[in-house]
Structures are given as C-alpha cells and as structure tokens.
Design a protein around this motif. Structure first.
Motif, short mmCIF file in Angstrom:
data_model
loop_
_atom_site.label_atom_id
_atom_site.label_comp_id
_atom_site.label_asym_id
_atom_site.label_seq_id
_atom_site.Cartn_x
_atom_site.Cartn_y
_atom_site.Cartn_z
N HIS A 165 0.86 -1.19 0.00
CA HIS A 165 0.00 0.00 0.00
C HIS A 165 0.89 1.23 0.00
CE1 HIS A 165 -1.83 3.17 2.67
NE2 HIS A 165 -2.60 3.20 1.62
N ILE A 183 -8.83 2.96 3.89
CA ILE A 183 -8.05 2.09 4.77
C ILE A 183 -8.96 1.11 5.50
CG2 ILE A 183 -6.68 2.06 6.89
CD1 ILE A 183 -5.10 2.74 4.37
N ASN A 184 -10.13 1.60 5.96
CA ASN A 184 -11.07 0.71 6.65
C ASN A 184 -11.61 -0.37 5.72
OD1 ASN A 184 -10.99 1.75 9.27
ND2 ASN A 184 -12.40 3.41 8.77
N LEU A 186 -10.14 -1.50 3.07
CA LEU A 186 -9.02 -2.39 2.77
C LEU A 186 -8.77 -3.35 3.94
CD1 LEU A 186 -6.65 -3.24 1.00
CD2 LEU A 186 -5.30 -1.38 2.00
N LYS A 187 -8.78 -2.82 5.15
CA LYS A 187 -8.55 -3.65 6.33
C LYS A 187 -9.63 -4.73 6.46
CE LYS A 187 -9.90 -2.14 10.27
NZ LYS A 187 -10.08 -1.34 11.51
N ASN A 188 -10.89 -4.35 6.31
CA ASN A 188 -11.98 -5.31 6.42
C ASN A 188 -11.91 -6.38 5.33
OD1 ASN A 188 -13.05 -3.97 8.65
ND2 ASN A 188 -14.40 -2.69 7.41
N ILE A 190 -9.17 -7.37 3.73
CA ILE A 190 -8.03 -8.25 3.98
C ILE A 190 -8.38 -9.29 5.04
CG2 ILE A 190 -5.72 -8.31 5.00
CD1 ILE A 190 -5.21 -5.62 3.60
N ILE A 191 -9.08 -8.86 6.09
CA ILE A 191 -9.50 -9.80 7.14
C ILE A 191 -10.39 -10.89 6.55
CG2 ILE A 191 -10.91 -10.02 9.22
CD1 ILE A 191 -9.91 -7.23 10.04
#
Length: 230
Positions: A165, A183-184, A186-188, A190-191
């Motif tokens: 990133h 970012i949120n 992307l984070k969710n 990825i999880i």
C-alpha cells in the motif's frame, strides 16, 4: 490535424474501460474539487487545487518528474507478483515510472479520489501506456461502495499476503476523510480474505489427513471391475 493529448487518452480509456466508465467519471466533474495543471520549470506539470481560498500543490511544484523517480526509487521488498495499491494518481508520472521497472506479473491499482485531477492528467500527459496496460487499473472518485467492489476484484487469496500500500505525495493529508474510508475498507477486506484462506487451508489439511488415513483401506479395496459378474 492530429488528435490532442486529451482526445487520444479518452480514446484509449474508452477502449480499455468502456463508455460507462467515462460517463461515470464525467458526472463526478461537476461536484469534485477543482484542480489545475500547472507547467513546472522542468517542462512537466504539477497539480494545484484551491481549497478555502488557499492554493495548494498536490505534487511537486518545481520537479514533478524527479518526484516520480524518487517515488519509484523508494520501492523495496517486492517480487515479480506483488500487487501495488497506490493512493493518488496526480499527473500519473509515478505510475508510468513504476511500469518501466515492474514485471508482467505485477499489478498496480491506482486510487484517485478527485475526478478533476484525473481529468487534468488526461489533458496534459500522454497516459496511453498505462491506460491500455492490462496490469494497471485506475479507480476514480470517493464512492466507498465502488471502492469496495474494486478491492473485491483485485485483492484475493492469491495476493493477500503479497501486496504493498503506497501513498503518493501528500494525498493522505489532502483527502484524509476518503483515505480513512479506503483504509477501513481495505482492512476489512483483507481480514475477510485471510479468513477465507484459513478456511481453504483447514479443509485442504483435513482432506489430505483423511486421504492419508484412509489410504491403506483404499489400496486394499476392490476395483469396480472385481464386482463384475457377481
């Protein structure tokens, strides 16, 4: 009379992304923040925006090409299949520089929150090399739902452990609200993908364990031909 840079870029954009992509982008122009392309001393262009009566430069005012080269020189710890997610398109020089050094197995996902910046880039920079490149995808606008769909397409079980990133220039400061949304998302995502990977690995392990456990029984079993005539 030949085509203008803008006309050539739009034609390339249409060939790769389609008319609907262009229509959606043009609808954003009316509401997105105004942006201006300004010639620099080195002969390239920088991006300037006006916010709250103040003029601010998104990219280097004097040396945008050198800025792009420094951006690429800072890349490290990647291989021939790494996915790069770049927050910020600007004029596009850094993306063009990335394409010069990356391999056919690398992919670049560019997130540009301001459609008018992308419009200025189309007007002053010949972007046909990256617009037609199958390894580069540019998403424009600040619609979190659209971004979620793009992430679903590009971040998957094959590359979730091999992506980088990157933030171009000061994009995370200029577009901080959308950056946090990005970012949120992307984070969710990825999880969710890593949970899927874990599930796949678990069932793969269970399948192999059961297969090994039953191997002796399989080898001692009868072939279907043995039952013929019985």
């Amino acid at each position: 009379m030949g085509k203008s840079i803008y006309e050539a870029n739009i034609e390339a954009l249409n060939e790769r992304y389609g008319e609907q992509y262009i229509d959606d982008m043009q609808k954003l122009w009316e509401n997105d923040e105004l942006a201006f392309a300004e010639a620099s001393a080195e002969g390239s262009f920088s991006i300037r925006i006006k916010r709250h009566e103040k003029e601010m430069y998104i990219s280097s005012k004097y040396s945008p090409l050198k800025e792009a080269q420094r951006f690429v020189e800072g890349l490290s710890n990647y291989d021939t299949t790494t996915l790069f997610m770049v927050f910020g398109m600007g004029i596009g020089y850094h993306i063009q520089e990335m394409c010069k050094i990356l391999g056919k197995g690398n992919h670049i996902l560019v997130i540009e929150p301001n459609s008018n910046i992308f419009k200025r880039a189309l007007e002053v920079n010949d972007l046909r090399d990256i617009l037609q490149c199958e390894n580069v995808y540019i998403t424009v606008g600040s619609d979190a739902g659209k971004l979620k769909n793009v992430l679903n397409t590009f971040v998957n079980v094959a590359n979730v452990n091999n992506f980088q990133h990157l933030i171009f220039s000061k994009y995370d400061r200029f577009y901080d609200e959308f950056y946090f949304k990005y970012i949120n998302e992307l984070k969710n995502h990825i999880i969710a993908v890593k949970m899927l990977v874990g599930t796949i690995n678990y069932f793969s392990y269970e399948f192999n364990r059961n297969l090994f456990h039953n191997l002796s029984h399989i080898l001692k079993g009868y072939a279907i031909q043995d039952f013929k005539g019985r």
